[in-house]
Design a protein around this motif. Structure first.
Motif, PDB file in Angstrom:
ATOM      1  N   VAL A  40       5.465  -3.811  13.948  1.00 16.81           N
ATOM      2  CA  VAL A  40       4.877  -5.157  13.690  1.00 16.81           C
ATOM      3  C   VAL A  40       4.112  -5.156  12.329  1.00 16.81           C
ATOM      4  O   VAL A  40       3.866  -6.037  11.391  1.00 16.81           O
ATOM      5  N   THR A  41       3.179  -4.092  12.196  1.00 18.81           N
ATOM      6  CA  THR A  41       2.341  -3.915  10.999  1.00 18.81           C
ATOM      7  C   THR A  41       3.297  -3.797   9.730  1.00 18.81           C
ATOM      8  O   THR A  41       2.851  -4.458   8.758  1.00 18.81           O
ATOM      9  N   SER A  42       4.309  -2.947   9.975  1.00 20.98           N
ATOM     10  CA  SER A  42       4.984  -2.830   8.797  1.00 20.98           C
ATOM     11  C   SER A  42       5.629  -4.073   8.069  1.00 20.98           C
ATOM     12  O   SER A  42       5.748  -4.355   7.088  1.00 20.98           O
ATOM     13  N   ARG A  43       6.265  -4.781   9.124  1.00 21.68           N
ATOM     14  CA  ARG A  43       6.839  -6.173   8.850  1.00 21.68           C
ATOM     15  C   ARG A  43       5.712  -6.909   8.330  1.00 21.68           C
ATOM     16  O   ARG A  43       5.958  -7.784   7.596  1.00 21.68           O
ATOM     17  N   VAL A  44       4.489  -7.008   8.670  1.00 22.44           N
ATOM     18  CA  VAL A  44       3.426  -7.993   8.217  1.00 22.44           C
ATOM     19  C   VAL A  44       3.033  -7.599   6.759  1.00 22.44           C
ATOM     20  O   VAL A  44       3.037  -8.485   5.944  1.00 22.44           O
ATOM     21  N   LEU A  45       3.096  -6.064   6.488  1.00 23.15           N
ATOM     22  CA  LEU A  45       2.840  -5.544   5.193  1.00 23.15           C
ATOM     23  C   LEU A  45       4.142  -6.109   4.393  1.00 23.15           C
ATOM     24  O   LEU A  45       3.741  -6.477   3.034  1.00 23.15           O
ATOM     25  N   VAL A  46       5.424  -5.915   4.737  1.00 20.98           N
ATOM     26  CA  VAL A  46       6.422  -6.189   3.991  1.00 20.98           C
ATOM     27  C   VAL A  46       6.431  -7.810   3.681  1.00 20.98           C
ATOM     28  O   VAL A  46       6.678  -8.320   2.439  1.00 20.98           O
ATOM     29  N   VAL A  47       6.114  -8.621   4.677  1.00 19.36           N
ATOM     30  CA  VAL A  47       6.058 -10.079   4.330  1.00 19.36           C
ATOM     31  C   VAL A  47       4.919 -10.345   3.274  1.00 19.36           C
ATOM     32  O   VAL A  47       5.134 -11.270   2.378  1.00 19.36           O
ATOM     33  N   SER A  48       3.740  -9.912   3.525  1.00 18.83           N
ATOM     34  CA  SER A  48       2.740  -9.994   2.459  1.00 18.83           C
ATOM     35  C   SER A  48       3.050  -9.800   1.055  1.00 18.83           C
ATOM     36  O   SER A  48       2.625 -10.512   0.142  1.00 18.83           O
ATOM     37  N   GLN A  49       3.690  -8.520   0.924  1.00 19.06           N
ATOM     38  CA  GLN A  49       3.870  -8.114  -0.262  1.00 19.06           C
ATOM     39  C   GLN A  49       5.090  -9.005  -0.909  1.00 19.06           C
ATOM     40  O   GLN A  49       5.223  -9.186  -2.154  1.00 19.06           O
ATOM     41  N   GLY A  50       5.997  -9.252  -0.026  1.00 15.64           N
ATOM     42  CA  GLY A  50       6.999 -10.377  -0.430  1.00 15.64           C
ATOM     43  C   GLY A  50       6.208 -11.783  -1.108  1.00 15.64           C
ATOM     44  O   GLY A  50       6.855 -12.246  -2.136  1.00 15.64           O
ATOM     45  N   TYR A  51       5.247 -12.069  -0.391  1.00 17.29           N
ATOM     46  CA  TYR A  51       4.430 -13.285  -0.894  1.00 17.29           C
ATOM     47  C   TYR A  51       3.924 -13.104  -2.394  1.00 17.29           C
ATOM     48  O   TYR A  51       3.737 -13.762  -3.112  1.00 17.29           O
ATOM     49  N   LEU A  53       4.739 -10.762  -4.554  1.00 17.76           N
ATOM     50  CA  LEU A  53       5.701 -10.483  -5.419  1.00 17.76           C
ATOM     51  C   LEU A  53       6.109 -12.130  -6.032  1.00 17.76           C
ATOM     52  O   LEU A  53       6.350 -12.351  -7.067  1.00 17.76           O
ATOM     53  N   SER A  54       6.418 -12.848  -5.059  1.00 22.05           N
ATOM     54  CA  SER A  54       6.739 -14.265  -5.352  1.00 22.05           C
ATOM     55  C   SER A  54       5.794 -14.752  -6.238  1.00 22.05           C
ATOM     56  O   SER A  54       5.952 -15.640  -7.091  1.00 22.05           O
ATOM     57  N   ARG A  55       4.479 -14.601  -5.921  1.00 18.67           N
ATOM     58  CA  ARG A  55       3.242 -15.464  -6.864  1.00 18.67           C
ATOM     59  C   ARG A  55       3.395 -14.597  -7.969  1.00 18.67           C
ATOM     60  O   ARG A  55       3.370 -15.538  -9.014  1.00 18.67           O
ATOM     61  N   LEU A  56       3.484 -13.485  -7.983  1.00 19.44           N
ATOM     62  CA  LEU A  56       3.545 -12.875  -9.571  1.00 19.44           C
ATOM     63  C   LEU A  56       4.638 -12.962 -10.411  1.00 19.44           C
ATOM     64  O   LEU A  56       4.774 -13.257 -11.495  1.00 19.44           O
ATOM     65  N   ASP A  57       5.693 -13.396  -9.663  1.00 16.14           N
ATOM     66  CA  ASP A  57       6.959 -13.982 -10.463  1.00 16.14           C
ATOM     67  C   ASP A  57       6.755 -15.248 -10.998  1.00 16.14           C
ATOM     68  O   ASP A  57       7.186 -15.291 -12.036  1.00 16.14           O
ATOM     69  N   ALA A  58       6.298 -16.342  -9.953  1.00 17.30           N
ATOM     70  CA  ALA A  58       6.163 -17.374 -10.512  1.00 17.30           C
ATOM     71  C   ALA A  58       4.906 -17.408 -11.770  1.00 17.30           C
ATOM     72  O   ALA A  58       5.247 -18.243 -12.852  1.00 17.30           O
ATOM     73  N   GLN A  59       4.002 -16.463 -11.648  1.00 16.79           N
ATOM     74  CA  GLN A  59       3.171 -16.528 -12.884  1.00 16.79           C
ATOM     75  C   GLN A  59       3.744 -16.013 -14.002  1.00 16.79           C
ATOM     76  O   GLN A  59       3.425 -16.321 -15.204  1.00 16.79           O
ATOM     77  N   SER A  60       4.570 -14.873 -13.844  1.00 19.45           N
ATOM     78  CA  SER A  60       5.478 -14.205 -15.179  1.00 19.45           C
ATOM     79  C   SER A  60       6.227 -15.555 -15.665  1.00 19.45           C
ATOM     80  O   SER A  60       6.215 -15.402 -16.757  1.00 19.45           O
ATOM     81  N   THR A  61       6.873 -16.209 -14.785  1.00 28.12           N
ATOM     82  CA  THR A  61       7.618 -17.432 -15.536  1.00 28.12           C
ATOM     83  C   THR A  61       6.778 -18.341 -16.136  1.00 28.12           C
ATOM     84  O   THR A  61       6.942 -18.973 -17.233  1.00 28.12           O
ATOM     85  N   GLU A  62       5.681 -18.792 -15.637  1.00 23.79           N
ATOM     86  CA  GLU A  62       4.610 -19.683 -16.399  1.00 23.79           C
ATOM     87  C   GLU A  62       4.263 -19.149 -17.503  1.00 23.79           C
ATOM     88  O   GLU A  62       4.040 -19.632 -18.650  1.00 23.79           O
ATOM     89  N   LEU A  63       3.984 -17.642 -17.632  1.00 28.47           N
ATOM     90  CA  LEU A  63       3.550 -17.112 -19.034  1.00 28.47           C
ATOM     91  C   LEU A  63       4.464 -17.130 -20.019  1.00 28.47           C
ATOM     92  O   LEU A  63       4.366 -17.129 -20.922  1.00 28.47           O
ATOM     93  N   LEU A  64       5.858 -16.925 -19.402  1.00 26.57           N
ATOM     94  CA  LEU A  64       6.824 -16.773 -20.420  1.00 26.57           C
ATOM     95  C   LEU A  64       7.170 -18.172 -21.089  1.00 26.57           C
ATOM     96  O   LEU A  64       7.183 -18.263 -22.461  1.00 26.57           O
ATOM     97  N   ARG A  65       6.985 -19.190 -20.226  1.00 30.47           N
ATOM     98  CA  ARG A  65       6.923 -20.680 -20.897  1.00 30.47           C
ATOM     99  C   ARG A  65       5.901 -20.804 -21.777  1.00 30.47           C
ATOM    100  O   ARG A  65       6.069 -21.242 -22.931  1.00 30.47           O
ATOM    101  N   GLU A  66       4.595 -20.401 -21.415  1.00 34.02           N
ATOM    102  CA  GLU A  66       3.295 -20.612 -22.351  1.00 34.02           C
ATOM    103  C   GLU A  66       3.860 -19.782 -23.518  1.00 34.02           C
ATOM    104  O   GLU A  66       3.532 -20.415 -24.778  1.00 34.02           O
ATOM    105  N   ASN A  67       4.294 -18.536 -23.601  1.00 33.27           N
ATOM    106  CA  ASN A  67       4.408 -17.784 -24.605  1.00 33.27           C
ATOM    107  C   ASN A  67       5.667 -18.342 -25.634  1.00 33.27           C
ATOM    108  O   ASN A  67       5.416 -18.662 -26.904  1.00 33.27           O
ATOM    109  N   ASP A  68       6.810 -19.092 -25.030  1.00 38.19           N
ATOM    110  CA  ASP A  68       7.866 -19.722 -25.751  1.00 38.19           C
ATOM    111  C   ASP A  68       7.045 -20.915 -26.309  1.00 38.19           C
ATOM    112  O   ASP A  68       7.372 -21.142 -27.585  1.00 38.19           O
ATOM    113  N   ARG A  69       6.189 -21.819 -25.967  1.00 35.64           N
ATOM    114  CA  ARG A  69       5.568 -22.880 -26.317  1.00 35.64           C
ATOM    115  C   ARG A  69       4.664 -22.406 -27.357  1.00 35.64           C
ATOM    116  O   ARG A  69       4.692 -23.135 -28.728  1.00 35.64           O
ATOM    117  N   LEU A  70       3.951 -21.569 -27.382  1.00 35.69           N
ATOM    118  CA  LEU A  70       3.131 -20.968 -28.534  1.00 35.69           C
ATOM    119  C   LEU A  70       3.769 -20.287 -29.658  1.00 35.69           C
ATOM    120  O   LEU A  70       3.705 -20.761 -30.890  1.00 35.69           O
TER     121      LEU A  70
END
Length: 106
Positions: A40-51, A53-70
């Motif tokens: 259970v602990t390992s699954r909780v860690l995997v899910v939290s790391q997934g979240y 990763l998803s947050r960082l991926d969204a941030q990366s996409t946002e930064l790429l859009r900002e870079n293109d705009r600039l």
């Protein structure tokens, strides 16, 4: 002379017999509980790391859009029309008359 004391329960069975019967089962239950907790602990860690990763991926996409705009804004600001309009409006520059233009030869 050795004195051996045997604890007896109400049914008259010696404590060592009861311990011998219950201890393996108790150890098996404890082992299964430990494996379950680790799983259970390992699954909780995997899910939290997934979240994360998803947050960082969204941030990366946002930064790429900002870079293109600039980049687009920079290209617009470097364009000759923009430079001319800034030179005329903000710096007060004008096109020189032909008499003030000198051609330099190498």
């Amino acid at each position: 002379m050795t004195v051996v004391l045997e604890a007896r329960n109400r049914g008259g069975l010696p404590f060592s017999v009861i311990l011998g019967e219950i201890l393996p089962a108790a150890l098996a239950v404890a082992l299964l509980a430990l494996v379950g907790i680790i799983h259970v602990t390992s699954r909780v860690l995997v899910v939290s790391q997934g979240y994360e990763l998803s947050r960082l991926d969204a941030q990366s996409t946002e930064l790429l859009r900002e870079n293109d705009r600039l980049k687009l804004e920079l290209a617009t600001l470097k364009g000759p029309q923009k430079l001319e309009s800034v030179a005329r409006s903000q710096l007060g520059m004008v096109t020189p008359p032909p008499s003030q233009v000198f051609h330099v030869r190498k």
